[in-house]
Enzyme design. Structure first.
Site, short mmCIF file in Angstrom:
data_model
loop_
_atom_site.label_atom_id
_atom_site.label_comp_id
_atom_site.label_asym_id
_atom_site.label_seq_id
_atom_site.Cartn_x
_atom_site.Cartn_y
_atom_site.Cartn_z
N CYS A 1 -8.37 -8.55 8.18
CA CYS A 1 -7.63 -7.35 8.61
C CYS A 1 -8.11 -6.91 9.97
O CYS A 1 -7.46 -6.10 10.62
CB CYS A 1 -7.76 -6.23 7.58
SG CYS A 1 -9.44 -5.99 7.03
N GLU B 1 -6.18 0.62 2.50
CA GLU B 1 -6.47 -0.01 3.80
C GLU B 1 -5.40 -1.07 3.99
O GLU B 1 -5.32 -2.02 3.22
CB GLU B 1 -7.89 -0.61 3.76
CG GLU B 1 -8.40 -1.02 5.13
CD GLU B 1 -8.61 -2.51 5.21
OE1 GLU B 1 -7.69 -3.19 5.71
OE2 GLU B 1 -9.67 -2.99 4.77
N GLY C 1 0.82 -1.21 0.00
CA GLY C 1 0.00 0.00 0.00
C GLY C 1 0.85 1.25 0.00
O GLY C 1 0.54 2.23 -0.69
#
Lengths: 488, 488
Positions: B267, B230, B211
């Site tokens: 997550c 995220e 990310g």
């Protein structure tokens, strides 16, 4: 009163105080924070007779302009007080537990917005009140509950210091936590603060290169943070043949008034006016511009930047002077107006579509109204774009307006982009390079959203919920309950 | 059906189509776009018996889980249809001209939100439906009116392709513009798309390094764009002595169920459980964990990453195994549970506070409840944080909750963080490194805000205003008029 760079020890204390202020400031009820903003507004108004002369001295802007700007600044603080009391900025949302929710049983969930934490705000040179120490970024960040560290602009150091002192005294007297607002001096100190892990967002009003450098810094941190930069804008104005015919003289004088306002040092200055060739307004334009007095620019750096871009503009083949500045003395300049054809503009877009910050604008003559859509497509992001047309032409303008909507944050009809009202519906922003964050605004009540982040509470007992989210609507605010917006 | 990297020509066509689709898709009335989302939802539901087996084959997740996930996915699409019809997501705001406005006469100003333009969405491995081709990012971006280019996850290439085909066929049949949705294969193609000037935002669900690399790419563009990533989360859970006493067994089994759900590949997996030393639950915990069957992880890359982090965890002095995985065969692993003291955790925070993606969690034993606030301060940003306590302890929890609120997007009481309901009040996000943009959510109806930017119209004639902003409330939506929220 010192304007020397803040010392490392003083900067460390300012950062420490801002971090310590975040919780108590954020924990205040919205109305309590609103009272702090009102206290700052009252104190600035009361100090007007001291602050305005200082602002005149450092910015060379007129007293009338600066008194108006101070009124705008304190009005803005009070409008955020109103926003806090109204409370829908919290986006309070309550979902009751629902065993029959379509994707499976839903727990009790409640969401609202909380302050991000300390903010570093880089103030602008051209609005020594409204986009400086207690300007829009500070007002919206404080309203959100974020302590603000202002990096003072070098163009008005003593005013920055003094506004900071007045505001800090008012905040202290009103019971605000130490560290709610502080002013630092020195570019390197601003960068150090922006890189400090306790700082959670940055804001800026200024040039594209300056804003880009700070955006890159904020994005490159180990913990990247949002950076809200309001940078450059050309603010093109498109005039139809019908509008020229109906009120060409009014448009010409309105244009000249707008592009020379504040010695052309507005980020919303109309940098280009597209008019039909053969408009017949040359004489009026020349006499109107020539009648204007020269006036001083903000500071030597603005002056040299202006000269540099103006030289580049006028060196382009096919660009001719309509009016050349009469005086260019020290900081003082008279307004300049150049013209070119639309064809030539598009052929030299790289040079001619660079912002010239100061009292110069380009009159662009087009052959056919059908060319305007293509011309509009040559623009990148802007704060504003304007159309002057007659009502009966409206139907022919949808395509042009759609092109402009993709490129600007505010679309005007038969108006001038200078003069940015502080309201609920104002949008002061736009796609890059107008800003670094086109999904937000830096003016208007929505500006508060930049400094807030959402938190949800799941199955939380009433006594551990924030007041905004308890069953009883303790703050008397608008809330969304089970999907329905519910007025208090 | 190919899972080869998209060719350069095909990618160029996909980018071109997405750019061309932006205007017609954005110009649809909200309800018309809602109908497109509903059409996709219906088509996916109808194809469940084809898609679910494909998902099982590629992800090794169970049929029950994947059918539930598909239900969640189509429910989400339909919830955005509802959001579009309700219309307050547009933030329509109308200020009538006001000659008496406090800072000087106010022009007529009207503001609402418009789509950003084409989006590139990098899908996740662990939710092959809900965070993949037609998952939350796609649903919210399409709802906003943004064409979506999905970078398919290499962990379920055939499912990605097939879901894309089903969705595209449904969109085409419902009259959506060509280019509304497309799927590209290949990491380099994803990056190329993210760097394309026609693309206006990126979204991502996955690892912190992955990310961060894409965030840096998006931020480094000549025109930087928002990137909604995220990333990682530890999701700590704090259990008070009172809670252990009242319902220790229920908490122990709830915890084990949550951290092993989906083979620990959530997550929102609780990565640490803080319990008082001497809790007396060891036997129950050992027998409960030991009774769980080994199950396959998603793919070899997840498996090797899991092994690597687990090895680091268990190598730390003072970390001991409560249960060691019984089977570690191919992709299959049994759950692991390790324990350590709070003191040791804080002494080794760098290693022990790294996310271990898979069926492992850390039991952290504390000596006194007064240590929990300090422990909470050791955490960076998280998606969630949870407290288990008895109602009579609530008064003693304010300080801990405040520390957690600064560090997490969702705060739970007596629940488990896995299971993220799609609702109005859900917040799925949090400070870095949980996300790259803590002021937004990737789940829930507010997720749409990420893909919209505001535009104001000043003194615009009725016929040139969008329907949402005309005097007559043509869409029947909530609007703010002169500062007052006004229900339709």
């Amino acid at each position: 009163m010192t304007t020397e760079p803040t010392t490392p020890d003083a900067l460390a204390a300012i950062l420490e105080n801002a971090a310590a202020a975040a919780k108590p400031l954020g924990d205040l009820r919205p109305a309590e924070r609103g009272a702090l903003l009102r206290a700052v507004a009252d104190a600035l108004d009361a100090a007007a007779d001291e602050l305005v002369p200082l602002a005149i001295e450092e910015s060379h802007l007129t007293e009338q302009r600066l008194r108006g700007e101070l009124t705008r600044t304190t009005f803005q603080l009070r409008l955020f007080d109103e926003t806090l009391n109204e409370g829908s900025y919290l986006e309070a949302t309550i979902d009751h537990a629902d065993p029959d929710w379509g994707m499976g049983p839903r727990p009790d969930l409640r969401r609202y917005l909380v302050p991000l934490g300390p903010i570093v705000m880089f103030s602008a040179s051209n609005f020594p009140f409204a986009f400086s120490v207690c300007g829009g970024d500070t007002a919206s960040a404080l309203a959100a509950g974020c302590p603000v560290i202002v990096k003072a602009h070098s163009g008005h150091p003593r005013l920055s210091q003094r506004v900071g002192e007045v505001a800090k005294a008012a905040l202290a007297a009103a019971g605000a936590p130490v560290g709610t607002l502080d002013v630092v001096v020195g570019t390197e100190n601003g960068k150090t603060a922006l890189l400090d892990p306790r700082v959670k967002a940055g804001s800026f009003t200024g040039s594209i290169p300056g804003g880009r450098a700070l955006f890159d810094l904020a994005s490159s941190r180990p913990e990247p943070i949002p950076f809200y930069g309001e940078l450059g804008s050309l603010n093109p104005v498109f005039v139809t043949p019908g509008a020229v015919k109906a009120r060409g003289e009014e448009i010409a004088t309105g244009y000249i008034g707008s592009y020379t306002l504040g010695v052309g040092q507005f980020c919303t200055k109309p940098g280009l006016l597209f008019v039909p060739a053969g408009h017949g307004l040359d004489e009026l334009i020349v006499s109107t511009v020539a009648a204007l007095e020269p006036a001083p620019l903000l500071n030597p750096r603005i002056r040299s930047g202006y000269d540099e871009v103006l030289d580049k503009l006028t060196a382009v083949a096919g660009v001719s002077a309509v009016v050349e500045a009469s005086v260019q003395d020290g900081l003082s300049v008279g307004p300049t107006l150049v013209k070119t054809s639309l064809t030539n503009l598009l052929a030299n877009a790289d040079t001619l579509l660079e912002e010239c910050f100061g009292p110069t604008s380009i009159l662009v003559e087009y052959a056919s109204v059908s060319e305007l859509e293509e011309a509009a497509k040559a623009f990148g992001g802007n704060l504003t774009a304007t159309i002057h047309a007659e009502p009966e032409e409206a139907d022919s303008l949808h395509a042009l307006l759609a092109v402009l909507r993709d490129r600007a944050g505010r679309l005007l009809f038969n108006g001038w982009p200078t003069g940015v009202s502080v309201t609920y519906a104002m949008q002061h922003g736009g796609p890059w390079p107008a800003t670094t964050a086109s999904i937000h605004t830096s003016v208007g009540t929505s500006a508060i959203r930049r400094f807030l982040r959402p938190v949800s509470y799941q199955s939380m007992p009433q006594e551990l919920l924030p007041e905004a989210l308890r069953d009883e609507n303790l703050l008397g605010i608008v809330r969304r309950v089970n999907g329905q917006l519910t007025l208090p």
